[in-house]
Scaffold this motif. Structure first.
Motif, PDB file in Angstrom:
ATOM      1  N   GLY A  15      -3.294 -73.717  24.735  1.00 50.45           N
ATOM      2  CA  GLY A  15      -2.920 -72.601  23.891  1.00 50.45           C
ATOM      3  C   GLY A  15      -2.907 -72.962  22.425  1.00 50.45           C
ATOM      4  O   GLY A  15      -2.891 -74.133  22.042  1.00 50.45           O
ATOM      5  N   PHE A  16      -2.933 -71.919  21.600  1.00 55.26           N
ATOM      6  CA  PHE A  16      -2.935 -72.076  20.145  1.00 55.26           C
ATOM      7  C   PHE A  16      -2.092 -70.923  19.604  1.00 55.26           C
ATOM      8  O   PHE A  16      -2.492 -69.773  19.692  1.00 55.26           O
ATOM      9  N   GLY A  17      -0.898 -71.233  19.091  1.00 56.45           N
ATOM     10  CA  GLY A  17       0.028 -70.158  18.770  1.00 56.45           C
ATOM     11  C   GLY A  17       0.470 -69.531  20.085  1.00 56.45           C
ATOM     12  O   GLY A  17       1.015 -70.204  20.958  1.00 56.45           O
ATOM     13  N   LEU A  18       0.199 -68.238  20.241  1.00 60.54           N
ATOM     14  CA  LEU A  18       0.453 -67.567  21.518  1.00 60.54           C
ATOM     15  C   LEU A  18      -0.838 -67.216  22.235  1.00 60.54           C
ATOM     16  O   LEU A  18      -0.815 -66.571  23.281  1.00 60.54           O
ATOM     17  N   CYS A  19      -1.963 -67.656  21.690  1.00 63.09           N
ATOM     18  CA  CYS A  19      -3.266 -67.333  22.266  1.00 63.09           C
ATOM     19  C   CYS A  19      -3.634 -68.330  23.362  1.00 63.09           C
ATOM     20  O   CYS A  19      -3.765 -69.527  23.116  1.00 63.09           O
ATOM     21  N   GLY A  20      -3.768 -67.822  24.584  1.00 62.00           N
ATOM     22  CA  GLY A  20      -4.180 -68.682  25.687  1.00 62.00           C
ATOM     23  C   GLY A  20      -3.089 -69.557  26.259  1.00 62.00           C
ATOM     24  O   GLY A  20      -3.373 -70.514  26.973  1.00 62.00           O
ATOM     25  N   LEU A  30      -0.597 -77.872  31.948  1.00 62.02           N
ATOM     26  CA  LEU A  30      -0.462 -76.450  32.237  1.00 62.02           C
ATOM     27  C   LEU A  30      -1.448 -75.691  31.360  1.00 62.02           C
ATOM     28  O   LEU A  30      -1.424 -75.836  30.131  1.00 62.02           O
ATOM     29  N   VAL A  31      -2.314 -74.880  31.974  1.00 60.95           N
ATOM     30  CA  VAL A  31      -3.330 -74.162  31.212  1.00 60.95           C
ATOM     31  C   VAL A  31      -3.471 -72.736  31.745  1.00 60.95           C
ATOM     32  O   VAL A  31      -2.984 -72.410  32.830  1.00 60.95           O
ATOM     33  N   LEU A  67     -12.980 -73.130  36.174  1.00 63.56           N
ATOM     34  CA  LEU A  67     -12.325 -72.195  35.271  1.00 63.56           C
ATOM     35  C   LEU A  67     -13.260 -71.646  34.196  1.00 63.56           C
ATOM     36  O   LEU A  67     -14.154 -72.347  33.715  1.00 63.56           O
ATOM     37  N   VAL A  68     -12.976 -70.396  33.805  1.00 67.16           N
ATOM     38  CA  VAL A  68     -13.651 -69.742  32.683  1.00 67.16           C
ATOM     39  C   VAL A  68     -12.570 -69.267  31.719  1.00 67.16           C
ATOM     40  O   VAL A  68     -11.570 -68.661  32.147  1.00 67.16           O
ATOM     41  N   PHE A  69     -12.754 -69.541  30.436  1.00 69.49           N
ATOM     42  CA  PHE A  69     -11.791 -69.139  29.420  1.00 69.49           C
ATOM     43  C   PHE A  69     -12.380 -68.014  28.575  1.00 69.49           C
ATOM     44  O   PHE A  69     -13.599 -67.928  28.413  1.00 69.49           O
ATOM     45  N   PHE A 119      -7.355 -75.099  23.154  1.00 71.89           N
ATOM     46  CA  PHE A 119      -6.987 -76.419  23.681  1.00 71.89           C
ATOM     47  C   PHE A 119      -6.928 -76.463  25.206  1.00 71.89           C
ATOM     48  O   PHE A 119      -6.628 -77.516  25.779  1.00 71.89           O
ATOM     49  N   ASN A 120      -7.184 -75.355  25.874  1.00 76.02           N
ATOM     50  CA  ASN A 120      -7.000 -75.326  27.325  1.00 76.02           C
ATOM     51  C   ASN A 120      -7.882 -76.314  28.090  1.00 76.02           C
ATOM     52  O   ASN A 120      -7.366 -77.070  28.924  1.00 76.02           O
ATOM     53  N   PRO A 121      -9.200 -76.355  27.877  1.00 77.00           N
ATOM     54  CA  PRO A 121     -10.007 -77.331  28.628  1.00 77.00           C
ATOM     55  C   PRO A 121      -9.598 -78.778  28.341  1.00 77.00           C
ATOM     56  O   PRO A 121      -9.587 -79.621  29.249  1.00 77.00           O
ATOM     57  N   LEU A 122      -9.231 -79.065  27.096  1.00 75.61           N
ATOM     58  CA  LEU A 122      -8.865 -80.428  26.711  1.00 75.61           C
ATOM     59  C   LEU A 122      -7.547 -80.835  27.351  1.00 75.61           C
ATOM     60  O   LEU A 122      -7.405 -81.961  27.848  1.00 75.61           O
TER      61      LEU A 122
END
Length: 251
Positions: A25-30, A171-172, A183-185, A192-195
């Motif tokens: 996530g980044f901020g509240l995104c994702g 956790l992603v 997974l698909v984002f 940062f989810n895949p990382l």
């Protein structure tokens, strides 16, 4: 090969006190908001978290910060969370701040089995020289400071050595996933989810839509299932419940 968990609560039940977590996530995104809430209910404490930031007050990782469940953070940004900043400045929370690109590469390196790498980011600053306050004393003095980093020159340019990050759990959140963990984002929620998923030894993914294996086009997959151990399908209400960090509307 079926990695689907019955619930978010079941998926995080094995996370113990003192565990390290990489959180997307980044901020509240994702952000994996459902898993974070389940972890809050689970009650694990003394957590060491690796995340770009810690949500906002009252949402995302901000809920765990407010409950004093997190004791150490590796991240890039403190802003937008007043309680996070207060705990850090009061000496209640240890925070290792590093450049955002370096954080991303440290997570990726951990997932790829690369122990360390050299980068020019931070050369000439306290990132390289050491002395960044990781933890303050109650009187405002520095209790724990960052150490100096190893340096090496390549092609006439100085670089510093950064070590890879691996964590006990990750956790992603993904927009789509299958039972094998592929997974698909969605657009910027990829952040940062895949990382984070790559860096976790046990990765738990909440997915807005669960599909059967073979449904996803291989070229569509952003993260292969080899990096994911548990999949939590969200109900429609959870999938659409997304907070906006800063809402801007036309007057």
């Amino acid at each position: 090969m079926d990695k689907v968990s019955v619930s978010a609560q079941e998926a995080v039940a094995g996370i113990p006190h003192g565990a390290s977590l990489a959180v997307g996530g980044f901020g509240l995104c994702g952000i994996p908001s459902v898993l974070i809430n389940a972890l809050y209910e689970h009650g694990a404490s003394d957590l060491h978290v690796v995340s770009n930031n810690c949500g906002v007050d009252g949402a995302g990782l901000g809920t765990l910060i407010a409950a004093r469940r997190i004791t150490r953070v590796i991240g890039s940004y403190v802003g937008e969370n007043k309680e996070f900043a207060r705990q850090y400045l009061a000496g209640e929370l240890e925070v290792e701040l590093i450049p955002q690109g370096t954080l991303a590469e440290r997570l990726r390196a951990g997932g790829c089995g690369i122990p360390a790498f050299y980068t020019p980011a931070g050369v000439g600053t306290q990132v390289a020289e050491g002395g960044l306050p990781w933890r303050f004393d109650a009187d405002g003095t520095v209790a724990v400071a960052s150490p100096p980093k190893e340096r090496r020159t390549f092609h006439g340019r100085e670089h510093i050595l950064e070590t890879a990050i691996t964590t006990d759990f990750a956790l992603v959140r993904a927009v789509k996933g299958d039972r094998h963990g592929n997974l698909v984002f969605h657009r910027s929620a990829r952040n940062f989810n895949p990382l984070a998923a790559m860096a976790g030894r046990v990765t738990v993914a909440e997915v807005e839509e669960l599909v059967e294996p073979g449904t996803l086009d291989p070229d569509e997959i952003h993260l292969p299932g080899v990096f994911v151990q548990r999949v939590v399908p969200l109900v429609p209400a959870q999938a659409t419940d997304k907070l906006i960090e800063k809402r801007t509307v036309r007057s």
